[in-house]
Design a protein around this motif. Sequence first.
Motif, PDB file in Angstrom:
ATOM      1  N   TRP A 151       0.134 -53.151  18.748  1.00  0.00           N
ATOM      2  CA  TRP A 151       1.023 -53.430  17.625  1.00  0.00           C
ATOM      3  C   TRP A 151       0.713 -52.527  16.435  1.00  0.00           C
ATOM      4  O   TRP A 151       1.621 -51.930  15.830  1.00  0.00           O
ATOM      5  CB  TRP A 151       0.883 -54.906  17.228  1.00  0.00           C
ATOM      6  N   LEU A 152      -0.558 -52.379  16.109  1.00  0.00           N
ATOM      7  CA  LEU A 152      -0.942 -51.505  14.992  1.00  0.00           C
ATOM      8  C   LEU A 152      -0.589 -50.051  15.274  1.00  0.00           C
ATOM      9  O   LEU A 152      -0.202 -49.305  14.364  1.00  0.00           O
ATOM     10  CB  LEU A 152      -2.438 -51.639  14.714  1.00  0.00           C
ATOM     11  N   THR A 153      -0.701 -49.640  16.519  1.00  0.00           N
ATOM     12  CA  THR A 153      -0.339 -48.268  16.879  1.00  0.00           C
ATOM     13  C   THR A 153       1.161 -48.067  16.766  1.00  0.00           C
ATOM     14  O   THR A 153       1.628 -47.022  16.298  1.00  0.00           O
ATOM     15  CB  THR A 153      -0.810 -47.941  18.303  1.00  0.00           C
ATOM     16  N   TRP A 154       1.924 -49.058  17.192  1.00  0.00           N
ATOM     17  CA  TRP A 154       3.384 -48.994  17.049  1.00  0.00           C
ATOM     18  C   TRP A 154       3.758 -48.756  15.581  1.00  0.00           C
ATOM     19  O   TRP A 154       4.620 -47.932  15.274  1.00  0.00           O
ATOM     20  CB  TRP A 154       3.997 -50.308  17.547  1.00  0.00           C
ATOM     21  N   ILE A 155       3.094 -49.466  14.690  1.00  0.00           N
ATOM     22  CA  ILE A 155       3.350 -49.288  13.264  1.00  0.00           C
ATOM     23  C   ILE A 155       2.918 -47.900  12.810  1.00  0.00           C
ATOM     24  O   ILE A 155       3.669 -47.161  12.160  1.00  0.00           O
ATOM     25  CB  ILE A 155       2.608 -50.357  12.442  1.00  0.00           C
ATOM     26  N   GLU A 156       1.686 -47.533  13.132  1.00  0.00           N
ATOM     27  CA  GLU A 156       1.126 -46.264  12.677  1.00  0.00           C
ATOM     28  C   GLU A 156       1.988 -45.081  13.096  1.00  0.00           C
ATOM     29  O   GLU A 156       2.219 -44.158  12.303  1.00  0.00           O
ATOM     30  CB  GLU A 156      -0.297 -46.116  13.245  1.00  0.00           C
ATOM     31  N   LEU A 157       2.488 -45.105  14.318  1.00  0.00           N
ATOM     32  CA  LEU A 157       3.301 -43.994  14.815  1.00  0.00           C
ATOM     33  C   LEU A 157       4.616 -43.866  14.049  1.00  0.00           C
ATOM     34  O   LEU A 157       5.162 -42.761  13.933  1.00  0.00           O
ATOM     35  CB  LEU A 157       3.585 -44.171  16.305  1.00  0.00           C
ATOM     36  N   ARG A 158       5.121 -44.950  13.525  1.00  0.00           N
ATOM     37  CA  ARG A 158       6.371 -44.894  12.762  1.00  0.00           C
ATOM     38  C   ARG A 158       6.146 -44.496  11.308  1.00  0.00           C
ATOM     39  O   ARG A 158       7.083 -44.030  10.656  1.00  0.00           O
ATOM     40  CB  ARG A 158       7.085 -46.250  12.865  1.00  0.00           C
ATOM     41  N   LEU A 159       4.943 -44.644  10.823  1.00  0.00           N
ATOM     42  CA  LEU A 159       4.646 -44.261   9.447  1.00  0.00           C
ATOM     43  C   LEU A 159       4.046 -42.865   9.351  1.00  0.00           C
ATOM     44  O   LEU A 159       3.530 -42.477   8.305  1.00  0.00           O
ATOM     45  CB  LEU A 159       3.684 -45.282   8.815  1.00  0.00           C
ATOM     46  N   PRO A 198       7.724 -39.694  11.979  1.00  0.00           N
ATOM     47  CA  PRO A 198       9.114 -40.056  11.666  1.00  0.00           C
ATOM     48  C   PRO A 198       9.435 -40.055  10.180  1.00  0.00           C
ATOM     49  O   PRO A 198      10.564 -39.729   9.797  1.00  0.00           O
ATOM     50  CB  PRO A 198       9.238 -41.467  12.265  1.00  0.00           C
ATOM     51  N   VAL A 199       8.468 -40.421   9.334  1.00  0.00           N
ATOM     52  CA  VAL A 199       8.717 -40.391   7.887  1.00  0.00           C
ATOM     53  C   VAL A 199       8.948 -38.961   7.426  1.00  0.00           C
ATOM     54  O   VAL A 199       9.863 -38.668   6.656  1.00  0.00           O
ATOM     55  CB  VAL A 199       7.540 -41.029   7.120  1.00  0.00           C
ATOM     56  N   GLN A 200       8.128 -38.038   7.924  1.00  0.00           N
ATOM     57  CA  GLN A 200       8.300 -36.626   7.576  1.00  0.00           C
ATOM     58  C   GLN A 200       9.607 -36.081   8.125  1.00  0.00           C
ATOM     59  O   GLN A 200      10.325 -35.337   7.443  1.00  0.00           O
ATOM     60  CB  GLN A 200       7.125 -35.815   8.126  1.00  0.00           C
ATOM     61  N   ALA A 201       9.932 -36.461   9.357  1.00  0.00           N
ATOM     62  CA  ALA A 201      11.181 -35.989   9.964  1.00  0.00           C
ATOM     63  C   ALA A 201      12.391 -36.503   9.194  1.00  0.00           C
ATOM     64  O   ALA A 201      13.383 -35.776   9.002  1.00  0.00           O
ATOM     65  CB  ALA A 201      11.245 -36.426  11.418  1.00  0.00           C
ATOM     66  N   ALA A 251       5.855 -29.773   4.594  1.00  0.00           N
ATOM     67  CA  ALA A 251       5.555 -31.111   5.095  1.00  0.00           C
ATOM     68  C   ALA A 251       5.330 -32.133   3.979  1.00  0.00           C
ATOM     69  O   ALA A 251       5.878 -33.247   4.049  1.00  0.00           O
ATOM     70  CB  ALA A 251       4.351 -31.057   6.036  1.00  0.00           C
ATOM     71  N   PRO A 252       4.518 -31.819   2.947  1.00  0.00           N
ATOM     72  CA  PRO A 252       4.311 -32.822   1.888  1.00  0.00           C
ATOM     73  C   PRO A 252       5.606 -33.206   1.188  1.00  0.00           C
ATOM     74  O   PRO A 252       5.820 -34.384   0.866  1.00  0.00           O
ATOM     75  CB  PRO A 252       3.338 -32.125   0.929  1.00  0.00           C
ATOM     76  N   GLN A 253       6.465 -32.227   0.948  1.00  0.00           N
ATOM     77  CA  GLN A 253       7.742 -32.508   0.291  1.00  0.00           C
ATOM     78  C   GLN A 253       8.624 -33.380   1.175  1.00  0.00           C
ATOM     79  O   GLN A 253       9.266 -34.323   0.705  1.00  0.00           O
ATOM     80  CB  GLN A 253       8.456 -31.194  -0.031  1.00  0.00           C
ATOM     81  N   ALA A 254       8.634 -33.084   2.466  1.00  0.00           N
ATOM     82  CA  ALA A 254       9.433 -33.876   3.396  1.00  0.00           C
ATOM     83  C   ALA A 254       8.908 -35.297   3.482  1.00  0.00           C
ATOM     84  O   ALA A 254       9.679 -36.265   3.511  1.00  0.00           O
ATOM     85  CB  ALA A 254       9.419 -33.218   4.776  1.00  0.00           C
ATOM     86  N   PHE A 255       7.591 -35.437   3.514  1.00  0.00           N
ATOM     87  CA  PHE A 255       6.998 -36.772   3.610  1.00  0.00           C
ATOM     88  C   PHE A 255       7.317 -37.597   2.368  1.00  0.00           C
ATOM     89  O   PHE A 255       7.669 -38.777   2.465  1.00  0.00           O
ATOM     90  CB  PHE A 255       5.491 -36.653   3.805  1.00  0.00           C
ATOM     91  N   ASP A 256       7.205 -36.991   1.192  1.00  0.00           N
ATOM     92  CA  ASP A 256       7.515 -37.704  -0.047  1.00  0.00           C
ATOM     93  C   ASP A 256       8.980 -38.152  -0.069  1.00  0.00           C
ATOM     94  O   ASP A 256       9.295 -39.251  -0.530  1.00  0.00           O
ATOM     95  CB  ASP A 256       7.233 -36.816  -1.255  1.00  0.00           C
ATOM     96  N   ARG A 257       9.858 -37.288   0.429  1.00  0.00           N
ATOM     97  CA  ARG A 257      11.282 -37.653   0.457  1.00  0.00           C
ATOM     98  C   ARG A 257      11.521 -38.790   1.445  1.00  0.00           C
ATOM     99  O   ARG A 257      12.339 -39.692   1.190  1.00  0.00           O
ATOM    100  CB  ARG A 257      12.125 -36.428   0.840  1.00  0.00           C
ATOM    101  N   GLY A 258      10.818 -38.749   2.564  1.00  0.00           N
ATOM    102  CA  GLY A 258      10.936 -39.835   3.526  1.00  0.00           C
ATOM    103  C   GLY A 258      10.459 -41.151   2.948  1.00  0.00           C
ATOM    104  O   GLY A 258      11.086 -42.210   3.154  1.00  0.00           O
ATOM    105  N   ILE A 259       9.346 -41.121   2.232  1.00  0.00           N
ATOM    106  CA  ILE A 259       8.836 -42.328   1.582  1.00  0.00           C
ATOM    107  C   ILE A 259       9.858 -42.881   0.594  1.00  0.00           C
ATOM    108  O   ILE A 259      10.097 -44.090   0.536  1.00  0.00           O
ATOM    109  CB  ILE A 259       7.511 -42.016   0.848  1.00  0.00           C
ATOM    110  N   ALA A 260      10.480 -41.992  -0.173  1.00  0.00           N
ATOM    111  CA  ALA A 260      11.473 -42.436  -1.147  1.00  0.00           C
ATOM    112  C   ALA A 260      12.638 -43.137  -0.455  1.00  0.00           C
ATOM    113  O   ALA A 260      13.169 -44.135  -0.965  1.00  0.00           O
ATOM    114  CB  ALA A 260      11.974 -41.246  -1.956  1.00  0.00           C
TER     115      ALA A 260
END
Length: 237
Positions: free
Chosen positions: A127-135, A138-141, A157-166
């Motif tokens: 379950w924790l791995t399922w969560i970790e893989l999605r955070l 995929p967030v960067q993508a 990558a950092p810019q993409a990740f920040d945008r995904g988080i937003a």
Amino acid sequence: MPRQRNLGALSALACLVLVASGCDLSDGARPGLAAEVAGEQLELSTVDAAVQDYCAVLAEEPRAEPVPTASLRSGFALAWLQAVAVENLAAQYDVPLPPDTVDGAVVRATWGLDGQLTDENRDTFEWLTWIELRLDQPVQALGTVLLDPDGVAEVPAPQAFDRGIAEVRAWLDENAPVVNPVFGEYDDATGRFDVDLLSVPVSDEAGAIAEPSELTAAQVAALPADQRCGPAPVPPA
């Protein structure tokens, strides 16, 4: 031992997105429910089993840094909410996701587990791995697609990740997660869960800190055993 940097990423990212989002984190969850969003529900028993299993493994690693159990508990629940957000956004923006079924080899690699992965704790770490893989990817993508929908530019990558988080933040804000009050009451003024999660304060200073993640290493080590996740503190010489 579980890789603490992964735990840190899981908990910190969840807190960053939810606390900064201004989500309507209400206390309307039914008894036994940890959280609910967009028709998806997380049982409190799942969170508590994950905390117990994770802490049992962490306790066997003397070099590990202990963490407050309350902080870990809320971090797991909040990270799950983010993972649900990522699942929904991935479908909306055609972002690929890892398989729902998590392979044992992936579990061991993600958390640095070897012989500690057993039949008893396998469900927790899957379950924790399922969560970790999605955070992670995929967030960067997601951020990359939003910043460059035509796929013609190379997005850092950092810019993409920040945008995904937003975008995850915006989705959660729009979908108003319901969170069990056991994790704390969200305070818009302070931007955090404002609750005394230390049922047995170790000092006036520690008792005045509402968020367990703000405790110093010494304060965490001084917590009662049932409030601390990790190896037992080494007594001073």
